[in-house]
Scaffold this motif. Structure first.
Motif, PDB file in Angstrom:
ATOM      1  N   GLY A   1       0.790  -1.223   0.000  1.00  0.00           N
ATOM      2  CA  GLY A   1       0.000   0.000   0.000  1.00  0.00           C
ATOM      3  C   GLY A   1       0.821   1.271   0.000  1.00  0.00           C
ATOM      4  O   GLY A   1       0.280   2.351   0.230  1.00  0.00           O
ATOM      5  N   GLY A   2       2.128   1.150  -0.231  1.00  0.00           N
ATOM      6  CA  GLY A   2       2.980   2.340  -0.229  1.00  0.00           C
ATOM      7  C   GLY A   2       2.990   3.024   1.123  1.00  0.00           C
ATOM      8  O   GLY A   2       2.805   2.383   2.154  1.00  0.00           O
ATOM      9  N   ARG A   3       3.199   4.332   1.105  1.00  0.00           N
ATOM     10  CA  ARG A   3       3.337   5.080   2.359  1.00  0.00           C
ATOM     11  C   ARG A   3       2.089   4.998   3.231  1.00  0.00           C
ATOM     12  O   ARG A   3       2.174   5.129   4.447  1.00  0.00           O
ATOM     13  N   GLN A   4       0.932   4.748   2.621  1.00  0.00           N
ATOM     14  CA  GLN A   4      -0.293   4.622   3.414  1.00  0.00           C
ATOM     15  C   GLN A   4      -0.224   3.405   4.344  1.00  0.00           C
ATOM     16  O   GLN A   4      -0.861   3.388   5.387  1.00  0.00           O
ATOM     17  N   SER A   5       0.559   2.401   3.978  1.00  0.00           N
ATOM     18  CA  SER A   5       0.707   1.195   4.804  1.00  0.00           C
ATOM     19  C   SER A   5       1.458   1.486   6.103  1.00  0.00           C
ATOM     20  O   SER A   5       1.311   0.746   7.073  1.00  0.00           O
ATOM     21  N   LEU A   6       2.255   2.548   6.117  1.00  0.00           N
ATOM     22  CA  LEU A   6       3.021   2.864   7.328  1.00  0.00           C
ATOM     23  C   LEU A   6       2.104   3.187   8.497  1.00  0.00           C
ATOM     24  O   LEU A   6       2.453   2.913   9.647  1.00  0.00           O
ATOM     25  N   LYS A   7       0.951   3.740   8.213  1.00  0.00           N
ATOM     26  CA  LYS A   7       0.011   4.061   9.293  1.00  0.00           C
ATOM     27  C   LYS A   7      -0.348   2.815  10.086  1.00  0.00           C
ATOM     28  O   LYS A   7      -0.379   2.839  11.316  1.00  0.00           O
TER      29      LYS A   7
END
Length: 140
Positions: free
Chosen positions: A70-76
């Motif tokens: 999910g790209g940077r959204q996965s970091l959340k």
């Protein structure tokens, strides 16, 4: 004319960990316990930051290094529980972040915090050895 000086907190008061103490060298045991609670993806993320202290990564760079679909959204989601644990442990987030003008967030660990968590990551708890009574035969 009135001249006033206002002290600003190191983290915003509305931050999830605002006004909690920062991680310090005396938190080694706490950091080891915190490390053991982390999920595998969180440990992978922390390891990137630990192995590159003071180096700033965008969310996209971290997601790519970790193979997060999910790209940077996965970091959340990866940082969600570690953030909650900080409240439980009474410490600020171990990662730092900023939003450079016109860019997305960048994440890093300071050298001091990276060293604390490097030690926590490398700590191997002692194996428990079963006590044997003198009357009990020792089995190989």
């Amino acid at each position: 004319m009135i001249d006033a000086t206002v002290e600003m907190p190191e983290e915003p008061a509305d931050s999830p960990t605002g006004r909690l103490p920062r991680w310090s060298g005396s938190d080694r045991n706490l950091a080891e316990t915190y490390w053991r609670k982390l999920s595998a993806p969180a440990k992978d993320l922390f390891s990137v930051l630990i192995d590159h202290p003071e180096e700033k990564f965008t969310g996209d760079e971290l997601a790519q290094k970790l193979g997060l679909p999910g790209g940077r959204q996965s970091l959340k989601s990866v940082l969600g529980w570690p953030g909650r644990y900080c409240k439980e442990f009474g410490r600020t987030w171990p990662w730092a972040w900023d939003y450079p003008k016109g860019e997305t967030a960048r994440f890093w660990m300071t050298a001091e915090v990276a060293e604390i968590f490097r030690q926590a990551r490398e700590h191997r708890p002692a194996r428990r050895i079963k006590a044997v009574s003198r009357d009990e035969p020792v089995r190989p």
